[in-house]
Scaffold this motif. Structure first.
Motif, PDB file in Angstrom:
ATOM      1  N   ALA A   1       0.850  -1.062   0.095  1.00 50.19           N
ATOM      2  CA  ALA A   1      -0.069  -0.024  -0.084  1.00 50.19           C
ATOM      3  C   ALA A   1       0.823   1.226  -0.031  1.00 50.19           C
ATOM      4  CB  ALA A   1      -1.071  -0.032   1.157  1.00 50.19           C
ATOM      5  N   ILE A   2       0.522   2.181  -0.795  1.00 47.67           N
ATOM      6  CA  ILE A   2       1.477   3.417  -0.940  1.00 47.67           C
ATOM      7  C   ILE A   2       0.479   4.626  -0.234  1.00 47.67           C
ATOM      8  CG2 ILE A   2       2.477   5.148  -2.281  1.00 47.67           C
ATOM      9  CD1 ILE A   2       3.652   2.374  -2.337  1.00 47.67           C
ATOM     10  N   GLY A   3       0.605   4.985   0.791  1.00 56.46           N
ATOM     11  CA  GLY A   3      -0.266   5.668   1.751  1.00 56.46           C
ATOM     12  C   GLY A   3      -1.562   4.987   2.005  1.00 56.46           C
ATOM     13  N   SER A   4      -2.611   5.566   1.738  1.00 54.95           N
ATOM     14  CA  SER A   4      -3.914   4.945   1.967  1.00 54.95           C
ATOM     15  C   SER A   4      -4.193   4.088   0.649  1.00 54.95           C
ATOM     16  CB  SER A   4      -4.774   5.994   2.373  1.00 54.95           C
ATOM     17  OG  SER A   4      -5.139   6.768   1.455  1.00 54.95           O
ATOM     18  N   VAL A   5      -3.428   3.905  -0.246  1.00 55.26           N
ATOM     19  CA  VAL A   5      -4.070   3.195  -1.438  1.00 55.26           C
ATOM     20  C   VAL A   5      -3.509   1.779  -1.526  1.00 55.26           C
ATOM     21  CG1 VAL A   5      -3.691   3.233  -4.118  1.00 55.26           C
ATOM     22  CG2 VAL A   5      -3.646   5.655  -2.684  1.00 55.26           C
ATOM     23  N   PRO A   6      -4.574   0.969  -1.457  1.00 53.71           N
ATOM     24  CA  PRO A   6      -4.262  -0.602  -1.063  1.00 53.71           C
ATOM     25  C   PRO A   6      -3.612  -1.025  -2.535  1.00 53.71           C
ATOM     26  CG  PRO A   6      -6.502  -0.237  -1.541  1.00 53.71           C
ATOM     27  CD  PRO A   6      -5.919   1.175  -1.430  1.00 53.71           C
ATOM     28  N   LYS A   7      -2.559  -2.033  -2.321  1.00 45.09           N
ATOM     29  CA  LYS A   7      -2.026  -2.757  -3.471  1.00 45.09           C
ATOM     30  C   LYS A   7      -1.660  -2.094  -4.688  1.00 45.09           C
ATOM     31  CE  LYS A   7      -4.692  -6.929  -1.940  1.00 45.09           C
ATOM     32  NZ  LYS A   7      -5.472  -8.049  -2.246  1.00 45.09           N
ATOM     33  N   ALA A   8      -1.231  -0.874  -4.424  1.00 43.07           N
ATOM     34  CA  ALA A   8      -0.623   0.051  -5.415  1.00 43.07           C
ATOM     35  C   ALA A   8       0.665  -0.619  -6.025  1.00 43.07           C
ATOM     36  CB  ALA A   8      -0.350   1.404  -4.995  1.00 43.07           C
ATOM     37  N   GLY A   9       1.403  -0.971  -5.168  1.00 44.38           N
ATOM     38  CA  GLY A   9       2.855  -1.737  -5.443  1.00 44.38           C
ATOM     39  C   GLY A   9       4.070  -0.899  -5.209  1.00 44.38           C
ATOM     40  N   MET A  10       5.089  -1.695  -5.008  1.00 43.84           N
ATOM     41  CA  MET A  10       6.382  -1.010  -4.728  1.00 43.84           C
ATOM     42  C   MET A  10       7.516  -1.817  -5.264  1.00 43.84           C
ATOM     43  SD  MET A  10       7.824   0.771  -1.295  1.00 43.84           S
ATOM     44  CE  MET A  10       7.433   2.136  -1.442  1.00 43.84           C
ATOM     45  N   VAL A  11       8.539  -1.252  -5.645  1.00 49.35           N
ATOM     46  CA  VAL A  11       9.801  -2.110  -5.890  1.00 49.35           C
ATOM     47  C   VAL A  11      10.846  -1.691  -4.877  1.00 49.35           C
ATOM     48  CG1 VAL A  11      11.641  -2.610  -7.647  1.00 49.35           C
ATOM     49  CG2 VAL A  11       9.283  -3.167  -8.129  1.00 49.35           C
ATOM     50  N   PHE A  12      11.788  -2.492  -4.386  1.00 44.89           N
ATOM     51  CA  PHE A  12      12.994  -2.259  -3.713  1.00 44.89           C
ATOM     52  C   PHE A  12      14.201  -2.636  -4.452  1.00 44.89           C
ATOM     53  CE2 PHE A  12       9.663  -3.085  -0.408  1.00 44.89           C
ATOM     54  CZ  PHE A  12       9.829  -1.931   0.326  1.00 44.89           C
ATOM     55  N   TYR A  13      14.887  -1.496  -4.818  1.00 44.91           N
ATOM     56  CA  TYR A  13      16.158  -1.693  -5.516  1.00 44.91           C
ATOM     57  C   TYR A  13      17.479  -1.555  -4.397  1.00 44.91           C
ATOM     58  CZ  TYR A  13      19.846  -0.520  -9.161  1.00 44.91           C
ATOM     59  OH  TYR A  13      20.799  -0.545  -9.941  1.00 44.91           O
ATOM     60  N   VAL A  14      18.334  -2.627  -4.496  1.00 44.86           N
ATOM     61  CA  VAL A  14      19.254  -2.877  -3.738  1.00 44.86           C
ATOM     62  C   VAL A  14      20.583  -2.773  -4.531  1.00 44.86           C
ATOM     63  CG1 VAL A  14      20.443  -4.353  -1.899  1.00 44.86           C
ATOM     64  CG2 VAL A  14      17.972  -4.444  -2.290  1.00 44.86           C
ATOM     65  N   ARG A  15      21.445  -2.051  -4.191  1.00 46.93           N
ATOM     66  CA  ARG A  15      22.658  -1.566  -5.002  1.00 46.93           C
ATOM     67  C   ARG A  15      23.791  -1.601  -3.929  1.00 46.93           C
ATOM     68  NH1 ARG A  15      22.858   1.711  -9.660  1.00 46.93           N
ATOM     69  NH2 ARG A  15      25.138   1.968 -10.218  1.00 46.93           N
ATOM     70  N   ASP A  16      25.033  -2.151  -4.663  1.00 40.24           N
ATOM     71  CA  ASP A  16      26.347  -1.952  -4.127  1.00 40.24           C
ATOM     72  C   ASP A  16      26.650  -0.340  -4.151  1.00 40.24           C
ATOM     73  OD1 ASP A  16      29.150  -1.674  -3.177  1.00 40.24           O
ATOM     74  OD2 ASP A  16      29.673  -2.849  -5.086  1.00 40.24           O
ATOM     75  N   SER A  17      27.024   0.280  -3.059  1.00 45.63           N
ATOM     76  CA  SER A  17      27.067   1.905  -3.269  1.00 45.63           C
ATOM     77  C   SER A  17      28.465   2.268  -2.821  1.00 45.63           C
ATOM     78  CB  SER A  17      26.234   2.571  -2.031  1.00 45.63           C
ATOM     79  OG  SER A  17      26.602   2.008  -0.706  1.00 45.63           O
TER      80      SER A  17
END
Length: 741
Positions: A414-430
Motif C-alpha cells: 500500500a502506498i499511503g492509503s492506496v491498497p495494493k498499488a505496489g512498490m519495488v525495492f532496488y538494492v545496490r552496491d554503493s
C-alpha cells in the motif's frame, strides 16, 4: 596513502628440456633492467598477489573482466590448475605503473575464477568486476619468429629490489618457437625475475602493441636474490598468439550457475509446497551440484536461514541467481512472498544465500536477509503490511560497471492509503569495493515514473533487469477506464537525485508505437524478459531487448473473439534512449506460419524467458532466444495441459518458432489436464529448463532440454531429468520444479 610493498615469492623450479640446457625457474617478478615506464605505458599489465603475499605474479588485461597470466602462479607445482575459484584469495591490481598510485583502488579486483589451458603455462583469470579505466590489449595474430625482438613487462624483482613499486620492462630476442612456447634471451642483460611470470610479452609495430605471449620460465640471471654466479638471461615464453578463439569463447560465454565455484554447472530447484519438519507448504529449495558432487536442501528449518518453517510460507516461491558478493561463487536469491512477519500475513521476505567452495551456506557469512522494518534505507523505513508479498518478483545481476544489484517486487504494498498499488525495492552496491545493503523504494509516485499510484495496480508484479536497464510491470494498471490493462516502466541503473534508478520511458498499448489497444484485463506486463543486445556497429551489448507478456489479451482469430488468448510484444531499447517495437508474438491462426492456433484461455505469455547465448559478440537470430509459456493451452481433450513456443528475438516469428507440448522435444507425455506446461521456464546459455510442478508426476519434475531440442530445425538430444527420490534428492515433493535457476 601508505605504500604497498608486497612480499613476492618465486614459484617452484621447472625444467625446460629442449629449450636451453640447465634448469629454469618459474618467473613471478619483473625485468631486471629497463627504465621506469611512463604512467600510461603498458597499462594493461597487472600485478597478482596470492594470499597474504604468499606468491606474486604479473598478468595482462585481455578483456574488461579477464586477465591472462601464468597457470604456475596458482599451482602447487607444475602448471596444472583446477578450473573454478582460486584455492587462495587472490588480488589483482591493473594499470598503475607505480603501485603507490592514487588510483590503485580504482583498479584493484579480486580474482574469482580460473579457466586453465591444459597444454601450456596459461590461465584466464576472471575479475570480480570490470576494469573500465584501462584498455585491454589484443592478442597477436602471428607466432614469434627467430631473431624477432619483443618487449616484456612485469612487477617482479629487479637487480636491486626485492619488491619494487614500479613497473619495469625489458627486451627479449626470440631464439626459436614451438607449438606452445618460444625460447628467448633477454637483451642487454634484461631478465625475467621472480614475480614476472604471467607478464605480457608484446610485439610493437606501427605504434600498436599486440600480445604474443606470457613470461613463463627464466634462469633469472642478475635478479635480486638469485645465485650470483648465474648470468644467463634466457627463458621460456608461453605463446598466446594462437589462443584468440579460446579467449573469445571463454570471456564471451554466459555465466553458469556455480554455487561451489568449481567451474561445473549446478542447479537450484524450488518446491515451495514442500513439507518441512512435518509442516505442509513450508517450502524448500533443492540444490544439485554438478559433476556428481551431491545435493543439498535449503529451508527455514536450517538454523542459519531466517524464519521458521510454517504452513503456507511457500519458501522459494521465487528464486534468482547472481554473484552478489562477487567472490566467484553463484549466490541464490530466495523470495518468500507468503511469509508472515509477526502477525502480519503474507508480508514477504527475501534472502541471499551465499555460495562458497563447500556449497551454499558454507562460508562464514551465509546469507543477507531483507524484510521491511529491518536494516537501512527504504526497507528499514517501511512497514510490513498484510498482503505486501515482498519477493513475489525478483531480478538480480550486475550493472555494466560491475556493481551488483537486486530488484525486489512487492506488488501488494500500500502506498499511503492506496491498497495494493505496489512498490519495488532496488538494492545496490554503493561503494567501489564490497557489498552494502543500500536500498531505495520505487513506486509510481516516484519522480519520473510513468503512471500514478492507484489501488490494485500491482506495480512490481513482474520485474526484469540486465546490465543496462530495469523493467517493472504493473499488470493491474488501469489505462483510462480499462482496469487491469497494464503498463511497464523502464529505468536505467544510473541513479537520479533521489538515489533511485532513472526512469526512461513507459509502455502501454494505448501508445501509437505499440501494437493493439489497452483493454480491460489485458495484463500487459504480467510477464517480462530483458536481455542485452549488441547491434551491428556497436562495440558492446549496450542495447537491450524487452519482451512483454499480455496473457489476458483478447485476439480476433478468423473473425471470432478469443478471450485471454494472450500475446507478447518485443521492443528494442537503444543505448541512446527511446524504444522501437520489434515483433508481436501469438499462436495466431490455423493458416499462418506460427505453430498453434490462438484459443480462448490459452494465456500465451503467462511466462517468458529469454537469453543472449553470446552476450559479447554481435547479436544474431541464432543467439537471441525467447520462450513463451501458454499455461492454459488445451492439448486434445486435456484442458490447461499447457505448451511452450520458442522463437528468435531477432527473426520473423513464424520462420523461427518451435512448438513444444507433452510428448515432443523430449518432454514426457501424454498431455494431461491441468499440467500447465510452461508455468516454469528458464533459458540459460546452454539449456531451457522446464519445470512441471503440476504433473504428470505427483511430486513434480524438472527437465533440462538442450538448445537443439527447443530451436527451430534442431534435433532432439538427451534430456536430463530431475525429480524427487532420484539422484540423491529427497523422495518427498509437492511442487518440485516450480522454479529453477
Amino acid at each position: 596513502m601508505s605504500h604497498i610493498r608486497p612480499r613476492v615469492a618465486a614459484t617452484s623450479a621447472l625444467l625446460a628440456a629442449g629449450v636451453v640446457s640447465g634448469a629454469l625457474t618459474g618467473a613471478p617478478a619483473q625485468a631486471v633492467t629497463g627504465n621506469r615506464v611512463a604512467p600510461t605505458a603498458y597499462a594493461y599489465t597487472a600485478q597478482i598477489t596470492v594470499g597474504n603475499h604468499d606468491r606474486g605474479c604479473s598478468a595482462v588485461l585481455v578483456d574488461a573482466e579477464w586477465l591472462l597470466t601464468a597457470a604456475s602462479c596458482f599451482a602447487n607445482s607444475g602448471t596444472t590448475v583446477p578450473p573454478g575459484a582460486p584455492k587462495t584469495k587472490t588480488t589483482a591490481v591493473v594499470g598503475p605503473s607505480e603501485l603507490s598510485s592514487n588510483h590503485i583502488l580504482d583498479t584493484r579486483r579480486q580474482v574469482v575464477e580460473l579457466v586453465p589451458r591444459s597444454d601450456r603455462d596459461v590461465v584466464l583469470a576472471r575479475l570480480s568486476r570490470p576494469v573500465t579505466k584501462v584498455a585491454p590489449i589484443a592478442l597477436a595474430s602471428s607466432a614469434p619468429a627467430a631473431g624477432e625482438e619483443l618487449k616484456f613487462a612485469g612487477y617482479g624483482r629487479t637487480a636491486a629490489e626485492w619488491a619494487p613499486l614500479d613497473l619495469h620492462t625489458g627486451v627479449y630476442t626470440v631464439n626459436s618457437a614451438s607449438g606452445t612456447t618460444a625460447a628467448v634471451t633477454g637483451k642487454g642483460g634484461a631478465s625475467a625475475c621472480a614475480g614476472d611470470a604471467g607478464g605480457p610479452v608484446v610485439r610493437e609495430a606501427g605504434g600498436t602493441a599486440s600480445l604474443v605471449g606470457l613470461s613463463s620460465q627464466s634462469y633469472q640471471g642478475g635478479c635480486f636474490g638469485a645465485d650470483p654466479a648465474e648470468s644467463r638471461t634466457g627463458g621460456v615464453v608461453a605463446r598466446v598468439d594462437d589462443l584468440g578463439a579460446w579467449v573469445t569463447s571463454t570471456v564471451g560465454a554466459p555465466r553458469i550457475t556455480d554455487f561451489n565455484c568449481d567451474g561445473v554447472e549446478d542447479i537450484a530447484i524450488s518446491d515451495p509446497k514442500a513439507v518441512v519438519g512435518g509442516v505442509d507448504g513450508a517450502g524448500a529449495v533443492r540444490v544439485v551440484y554438478g559433476g556428481g558432487k551431491g545435493t543439498a536442501s535449503i529451508d527455514q528449518d536450517l538454523d542459519w536461514v531466517p524464519g521458521t518453517a510454517e504452513a503456507g510460507d511457500w519458501f522459494g516461491e521465487t528464486i534468482e541467481t547472481t554473484d552478489h558478493n562477487q567472490d566467484g561463487c553463484t549466490d541464490l536469491v530466495i523470495g518468500t512472498p507468503s511469509e508472515d512477519i509477526g502477525t502480519t500475513d503474507d508480508a514477504g521476505m527475501v534472502d541471499v544465500v551465499y555460495g562458497g567452495p563447500g556449497g551454499l551456506g558454507t562460508n562464514s557469512v551465509k546469507n543477507t536477509h531483507f524484510e521491511q522494518n529491518s536494516g537501512p534505507g527504504s526497507l528499514g523505513a517501511s512497514t510490513p503490511e498484510t498482503g505486501d508479498r515482498m519477493g513475489q518478483a525478483l531480478a538480480a545481476g550486475s550493472t555494466a560497471s560491475g556493481e551488483p544489484f537486486l530488484v525486489i517486487g512487492a506488488p501488494g504494498e500500500a502506498i499511503g492509503s492506496v491498497p495494493k498499488a505496489g512498490m519495488v525495492f532496488y538494492v545496490r552496491d554503493s561503494t567501489s569495493i564490497g557489498i552494502t545493503t543500500a536500498n531505495v523504494g520505487i513506486d509510481q509516485d516516484s519522480t519520473g515514473v510513468p503512471g500514478s499510484v492507484e489501488a490494485n495496480d500491482g506495480f512490481g508484479g513482474a520485474v526484469a533487469a540486465d546490465a543496462n536497464r530495469i523493467a517493472i510491470g504493473a499488470p493491474g494498471e488501469a489505462i483510462d477506464a480499462d482496469a487491469n490493462a497494464g503498463n511497464v516502466a523502464v529505468f536505467s541503473h544510473k541513479l537520479n537525485s533521489e538515489k533511485r534508478p532513472t526512469p526512461l520511458l513507459g509502455l502501454d498499448q494505448d501508445l501509437d508505437a505499440v501494437s493493439g489497444g489497452s483493454e480491460a484485463g489485458d495484463q500487459f506486463g504480467k510477464s517480462l524478459a530483458l536481455v542485452p543486445y549488441r547491434p551491428s556497429g556497436a562495440a558492446a551489448a549496450t542495447d537491450s531487448i524487452l519482451a512483454v507478456g499480455a496473457p489476458g489479451e483478447d485476439l480476433d482469430i478468423d473473425g471470432a473473439n478469443k478471450t485471454d488468448a494472450g500475446n507478447v510484444i518485443t521492443f528494442r531499447l537503444p543505448a541512446a534512449g527511446g524504444y522501437s517495437q520489434l515483433n508481436v508474438y501469438s499462436s495466431g491462426t490455423a493458416s499462418d506460419d506460427v505453430a498453434g492456433t490462438s484459443e480462448s484461455g490459452d494465456r500465451f505469455g503467462q511466462t517468458l524467458t529469454a537469453v543472449n547465448t553470446t552476450p559479447r559478440a554481435l547479436s544474431t537470430a541464432a543467439s537471441m532466444k525467447l520462450a513463451v509459456g501458454a499455461t492454459g493451452e488445451a492439448v486434445g481433450t486435456a484442458a490447461k495441459a499447457g505448451a511452450i513456443t520458442t522463437f528468435s528475438l531477432l527473426a520473423t516469428p513464424g520462420a523461427n518458432d518451435r512448438w513444444i507440448e507433452a510428448g515432443t522435444s523430449g518432454v514426457p507425455g501424454p498431455a494431461g489436464a491441468d499440467h500447465q506446461l510452461g508455468a516454469s521456464i528458464r533459458f540459460t546459455g546452454t539449456r531451457l529448463y522446464v519445470g512441471m510442478p503440476y504433473g504428470p508426476g505427483s511430486k513434480g519434475t524438472l527437465l533440462a532440454l538442450s538448445l537443439s531440442n527447443v530451436t527451430a530445425g534442431g534435433t532432439n538430444a538427451a534430456v536430463t531429468t530431475y525429480e524427487p527420490g532420484q539422484g540423491g534428492l529427497p523422495a518427498t515433493g509437492s511442487r518440485f520444479g516450480y522454479a529453477a535457476r
